[in-house]
Design an enzyme around this catalytic site. Sequence first.
Site, PDB file in Angstrom:
ATOM      1  N   ARG A  36       0.795  -1.213   0.000  1.00 25.56           N
ATOM      2  CA  ARG A  36       0.000   0.000   0.000  1.00 25.56           C
ATOM      3  C   ARG A  36       0.836   1.277   0.000  1.00 25.56           C
ATOM      4  O   ARG A  36       0.650   2.144  -0.850  1.00 25.56           O
ATOM      5  CB  ARG A  36      -0.939   0.019   1.220  1.00 25.56           C
ATOM      6  CG  ARG A  36      -1.955   1.138   1.170  1.00 25.56           C
ATOM      7  CD  ARG A  36      -2.912   1.084   2.338  1.00 25.56           C
ATOM      8  NE  ARG A  36      -3.613  -0.184   2.424  1.00 25.56           N
ATOM      9  CZ  ARG A  36      -4.487  -0.479   3.370  1.00 25.56           C
ATOM     10  NH1 ARG A  36      -4.749   0.397   4.316  1.00 25.56           N
ATOM     11  NH2 ARG A  36      -5.086  -1.647   3.394  1.00 25.56           N
ATOM     12  N   HIS A  82      -8.093  -4.514  -7.080  1.00 27.94           N
ATOM     13  CA  HIS A  82      -7.823  -3.713  -5.873  1.00 27.94           C
ATOM     14  C   HIS A  82      -9.063  -3.684  -4.981  1.00 27.94           C
ATOM     15  O   HIS A  82      -9.955  -2.853  -5.174  1.00 27.94           O
ATOM     16  CB  HIS A  82      -7.433  -2.297  -6.306  1.00 27.94           C
ATOM     17  CG  HIS A  82      -6.698  -1.524  -5.258  1.00 27.94           C
ATOM     18  ND1 HIS A  82      -5.425  -1.842  -4.838  1.00 27.94           N
ATOM     19  CD2 HIS A  82      -7.055  -0.433  -4.544  1.00 27.94           C
ATOM     20  CE1 HIS A  82      -5.026  -0.978  -3.928  1.00 27.94           C
ATOM     21  NE2 HIS A  82      -6.001  -0.113  -3.727  1.00 27.94           N
ATOM     22  N   TYR A 126     -18.363  11.877 -14.307  1.00 30.75           N
ATOM     23  CA  TYR A 126     -18.290  12.980 -15.268  1.00 30.75           C
ATOM     24  C   TYR A 126     -16.957  13.037 -16.019  1.00 30.75           C
ATOM     25  O   TYR A 126     -16.895  13.572 -17.119  1.00 30.75           O
ATOM     26  CB  TYR A 126     -18.500  14.320 -14.554  1.00 30.75           C
ATOM     27  CG  TYR A 126     -19.829  14.436 -13.854  1.00 30.75           C
ATOM     28  CD1 TYR A 126     -21.024  14.340 -14.574  1.00 30.75           C
ATOM     29  CD2 TYR A 126     -19.901  14.651 -12.484  1.00 30.75           C
ATOM     30  CE1 TYR A 126     -22.251  14.452 -13.925  1.00 30.75           C
ATOM     31  CE2 TYR A 126     -21.112  14.768 -11.832  1.00 30.75           C
ATOM     32  CZ  TYR A 126     -22.289  14.664 -12.556  1.00 30.75           C
ATOM     33  OH  TYR A 126     -23.492  14.775 -11.928  1.00 30.75           O
TER      34      TYR A 126
END
Length: 755
Positions: A36, A82, A126
């Site tokens: 990570r 993930h 968007y």
Amino acid sequence: MGNEVIPPSGGVESVNLREALEERYLAYALSTIMHRALPDVRDGLKPVHRRLLYAMRLLKLDPGAGFKKCARVVGDVMGKFHPHGDQAIYDAMVRLAQDFSVRYPLVEGQGNFGNIDGDNAAAMRYTEARLTEIAHRLLDGIDEDAVDFRETYDGEDREPIVLPGGFPNLLANGSAGIAVGMATSIPPHNAAELCIAARHLIKHPNATIDKLVDYVPGPDFPTGGIIVDSRESIVEAYTTGRGGFRVRSRWHQEDQKRGTWVIVVTEIPYQVQKARLIEKIAELLQARRLPLLADIRDESAEDVRIVLEPRARTVDPALMMESLFKLTDLESRVPLNMNVLSRGQVPNVLGLRDVLQQWLEHRQEVLVRRARHRLGKIEHRLEVLGGYLIAYLNLDEVIRIIREEDEPKKELMRTFELTDVQAEAILNMRLRALRKLEELEIRKEHEALTAEKAEIEALLGSEDAQWKKISDELTEIAKAYGQNTDLGKRRTDFGEAPEHQDADIKEAMIEREPITVVISEKGWIRALKGHGQDLSSLAFKQGDKLGHAFPAETTDKILVFSTGGRFYTLSADRLPGGRGHGEPVRIMVDMDQDQDVVAVFVHRPGRKLLVAATDGRGFVVPEDDVIASTRKGKQVLTVTGTDEAKICRPLSRDGASGDTVAVVGQNRKLLIFPLEQVPEMGRGRGVRLQRYKDGGISDVRVFSGDAGLTWSDSAGRTHTRSLDELAEWRGERAQAGRIAPTGFPRGNRFGDEGL
């Protein structure tokens, strides 16, 4: 009553709580470090970034392809690779697209991806994205057995452990992360410079950091700025892998009408939010912490343009900017902590040379694996071409066998001594391909592949040839992102901070106002606004009265000399106001309860003082050397036993430098001797100024022999005696002296202290 939550008897296993917690926390820590927070030194990516790029490649979002919704990419990454939150994945993706966050964006975004003001990107439904050319370089060769793959978290797919990394991404784009017990912070650098340094490292594997810094002089931030660190500190940081860089905003002066001017800031430090920066400066302006600044305006459009208006045209622009650098994020420190996964396995802090070396080793491994993969493909194709050539020369017989034999494959292999691969290739050939079986074409392709095979075998057999190939690739990258390209041109320059006295900078951060400093006999201090105040109406605590009062300004330093021989420094702008009785000096500084104030005065840079104790010992000390930076003060005059510091006098009065010392004791004996007999020291007991049988020192005055000795009587009248008139009192230091002349004050003091 619901499901039984307690296991049946015999299914309970007793474990030590401490050991269980340690084991689970260690597993969590390792997971955070390895999967990570820390980047891999080979491709410079954390797992989430690597999975993003790989998923976008699978979606065929290549640089020349069309854009796809970010929500589609995030969904694929979360579902296949993930297993974390979609917002965390999207945030990582957004950062890869922000040209003010990464030096070389790996994702090309379409839509609102945030800005340098700190505004967030639009929702993922968007925005759209695709890979950049640099991301393509990182992925290049991933289908050619260049890297190892592993199963995904659910075992249904496979993902790369590391990318081929055909770009120095770790140093070029930097990285930041916080793990358990460790963190990483790597600023961005210039890719062309890194490639040139890597080429030098190929030729000179034992190259020093000092030499590599000739090629990589420091970070290259996407937001530009100026690094003001010395080369020595940069070399030290790159040697140890730990350090930091002072980055200042880029600014220039623009002249306006009628002799006025403004400062225009065009670049700000890396990772500083412009809107928050302007807000902070405005807050300091309202709090009157920036007296040289009158106003700030944000005139930014596509580029950064912050306008700073001075309070007056006589303000020194450099000094005004120094005060802003001290108080705001116009100057920022970017940390360096190259804590990475060394060779993808072990967390380690590496220096610049080790990072480049391990990246080059990875590139060599990728080159060898891709070469072997290509060699296998060529050998397979050559085998197939050999079968095609046999089929072409015996086309009619091949067709007959295929049409008439029950097991044509075995018959082909027996008749023409074909291999299984050759026979299978002939059988899988479409009829329309038969017309292409021309001997000339087959032999031409065979020769080309044979030549390529020889080149690859030569490459695999020579380590020098491999490094030559890698060096050529580095040259190509350096050219593609060189200094003459918009993306590759260095944005961060190097400079030196202007030389300004700390006192000047501090003064520039304080609004200059006249004040009158008042201290009572019991050590209560305060500051009245303005000069020429009527002190007769001042109120003091019961049993206390006026001790000292003198004019000053808020930018001054106030020196306090105590009976313990220690000097303390107070900032005039921080003195308590005139309302009330003020505050005790011993609370504002760490002065012992059994000590009192001997003198309080405004610091005059360059002046010298004569200090003495009750036993008559003293010396000269430069006033600049008594400035204390802490509440504990600075010990200057050493006193022992019952002795106390008593005298603090300047060597110059009213602009005239003294060359003679007059000392009077409590026994009214006066001694006059040359100042040159008193040594200049930084700390100590000093030398004996006057010898006493009983009592001690009463007062000292340093004066000019040409002007004569002056004292004031109880009526306020001034008396002056020339050295000729005082001839019988003149002598050598440490003598007893003689009874003071007629008319000398009975208080055994010369009067005004001259401070």
